[in-house]
Design a protein around this motif. Sequence first.
Motif, PDB file in Angstrom:
ATOM      1  N   GLU A 175       8.344   7.623  -2.353  1.00  0.00           N
ATOM      2  CA  GLU A 175       7.788   8.008  -1.056  1.00  0.00           C
ATOM      3  C   GLU A 175       8.839   7.839   0.039  1.00  0.00           C
ATOM      4  N   LEU A 176       8.939   8.833   0.905  1.00  0.00           N
ATOM      5  CA  LEU A 176       9.890   8.787   2.008  1.00  0.00           C
ATOM      6  C   LEU A 176       9.348   7.904   3.125  1.00  0.00           C
ATOM      7  N   THR A 177      10.139   6.921   3.579  1.00  0.00           N
ATOM      8  CA  THR A 177       9.672   5.983   4.600  1.00  0.00           C
ATOM      9  C   THR A 177      10.442   6.083   5.912  1.00  0.00           C
ATOM     10  N   LEU A 178      11.563   6.807   5.937  1.00  0.00           N
ATOM     11  CA  LEU A 178      12.454   6.843   7.107  1.00  0.00           C
ATOM     12  C   LEU A 178      12.952   5.439   7.444  1.00  0.00           C
ATOM     13  N   SER A 179      13.045   4.607   6.430  1.00  0.00           N
ATOM     14  CA  SER A 179      13.490   3.227   6.583  1.00  0.00           C
ATOM     15  C   SER A 179      14.272   2.845   5.340  1.00  0.00           C
ATOM     16  N   LEU A 180      15.004   1.741   5.423  1.00  0.00           N
ATOM     17  CA  LEU A 180      15.706   1.233   4.248  1.00  0.00           C
ATOM     18  C   LEU A 180      14.757   0.504   3.303  1.00  0.00           C
ATOM     19  N   HIS A 181      13.553   0.211   3.790  1.00  0.00           N
ATOM     20  CA  HIS A 181      12.549  -0.471   2.974  1.00  0.00           C
ATOM     21  C   HIS A 181      11.548   0.535   2.417  1.00  0.00           C
ATOM     22  N   ARG A 182      11.005   0.218   1.256  1.00  0.00           N
ATOM     23  CA  ARG A 182      10.030   1.090   0.609  1.00  0.00           C
ATOM     24  C   ARG A 182       8.613   0.572   0.836  1.00  0.00           C
ATOM     25  N   TYR A 183       7.657   1.497   0.759  1.00  0.00           N
ATOM     26  CA  TYR A 183       6.259   1.093   0.857  1.00  0.00           C
ATOM     27  C   TYR A 183       5.863   0.281  -0.373  1.00  0.00           C
ATOM     28  N   ILE A 184       4.984  -0.677  -0.155  1.00  0.00           N
ATOM     29  CA  ILE A 184       4.375  -1.440  -1.245  1.00  0.00           C
ATOM     30  C   ILE A 184       2.868  -1.279  -1.127  1.00  0.00           C
ATOM     31  N   THR A 185       2.216  -0.994  -2.233  1.00  0.00           N
ATOM     32  CA  THR A 185       0.763  -0.835  -2.218  1.00  0.00           C
ATOM     33  C   THR A 185       0.136  -1.716  -3.292  1.00  0.00           C
ATOM     34  N   PHE A 186      -1.085  -2.146  -3.045  1.00  0.00           N
ATOM     35  CA  PHE A 186      -1.850  -2.865  -4.064  1.00  0.00           C
ATOM     36  C   PHE A 186      -3.322  -2.822  -3.683  1.00  0.00           C
ATOM     37  N   ASN A 187      -4.159  -3.111  -4.653  1.00  0.00           N
ATOM     38  CA  ASN A 187      -5.597  -3.186  -4.432  1.00  0.00           C
ATOM     39  C   ASN A 187      -6.019  -4.646  -4.386  1.00  0.00           C
ATOM     40  N   LEU A 188      -6.936  -4.947  -3.485  1.00  0.00           N
ATOM     41  CA  LEU A 188      -7.508  -6.293  -3.403  1.00  0.00           C
ATOM     42  C   LEU A 188      -9.009  -6.168  -3.556  1.00  0.00           C
ATOM     43  N   LEU A 189      -9.521  -6.724  -4.638  1.00  0.00           N
ATOM     44  CA  LEU A 189     -10.948  -6.637  -4.927  1.00  0.00           C
ATOM     45  C   LEU A 189     -11.726  -7.558  -4.008  1.00  0.00           C
ATOM     46  N   GLY A 190     -12.749  -7.020  -3.355  1.00  0.00           N
ATOM     47  CA  GLY A 190     -13.604  -7.819  -2.484  1.00  0.00           C
ATOM     48  C   GLY A 190     -14.900  -8.179  -3.178  1.00  0.00           C
ATOM     49  N   GLU A 191     -15.586  -9.186  -2.655  1.00  0.00           N
ATOM     50  CA  GLU A 191     -16.830  -9.639  -3.274  1.00  0.00           C
ATOM     51  C   GLU A 191     -17.900  -8.557  -3.269  1.00  0.00           C
ATOM     52  N   ASP A 192     -17.858  -7.664  -2.273  1.00  0.00           N
ATOM     53  CA  ASP A 192     -18.892  -6.640  -2.156  1.00  0.00           C
ATOM     54  C   ASP A 192     -18.479  -5.307  -2.759  1.00  0.00           C
TER      55      ASP A 192
END
Length: 308
Positions: A175-192
């Motif tokens: 993914e292109l970020t226009l930055s030297l850093h890359r995106y990080i994604t993750f899922n966080l399961l909620g109680e509901d």
Amino acid sequence: MLDAYSRHINSNIILISEPNVKIALDKKYIVDQNIDAAIVIQDDKLQVDKIIRKRGYVCVKTADLMVVSVYISPNVDDSIAEEVIGNISRDINGWQGKLVIGGDFNAKTREWGNKKNDRRGDLLLDWMGSENLYVANQGDTPTFVRDQQNSILDITLCSANTLRDISEWKVQENELTLSLHRYITFNLLGEDDNAQPRRHEQAKQGWKFNTERSDALQNKFKQLCERSPPKDAEQLQDTLKETCDAILTKRGGGKNYKHEPVYWWTQKINDLRKECIRKKRIMTRNNKKGYNQVLARTDYKAAKKELR
């Protein structure tokens, strides 16, 4: 680019290190004292109970979740880094809900995939041990890329009661970020969270098995079991899923599935983005081969400027 991508993946919360100051103020991001770290809440249903703003980090609390966005510059003395993490310790002290701390700590250790430890990395490891924090990072894909310099500087930390609820942690290297850093994604399961996935999510369930990844699967499964031994069938299933998420490629969403379009995304922007990605790949290949680096880098910077 961040707005487009975050809407593309339907993110609820965004943690940002070194945000663009003008954008952060215009869009009313939740920022720290120096506008070095920010949090963006995109879920209207998420009720924020408390905001803490200090040097180097900003914290948002809901009824059962605390999220901390961090940025510690590589140019400050380690005493400043100690001050920042010391203040975080005081703010998270006594918190019983889920806890996620993410950001650019500019710290290197083998613990999250770097080739060696530096002083700040050792400092961070000692702090994590004292606060019973865990690294949610998976794999060894660099989060920071500059020419031939690749590092893992962006870290996701969490409490023990949150670790099992984090899944599909991934560095989005394409993914292109226009930055030297890359995106990080993750899922966080909620109680509901509803256990029943949406129709298009059902189509994406499962992984593409590759026999060449068998050893990696076994090693990852062993690592996860040693870190948090499954106590019942449900936990074992969760561990198996996390193993496959980390090692194998997910199946596609089906030919009829499409993401919702972003209202301001135009064909011109799309073409500029493709050209920018193409020139970035040329620059990366030339860096590895050791020739035409200056010309390729100049072309990439020009394409990136045009996209902005």
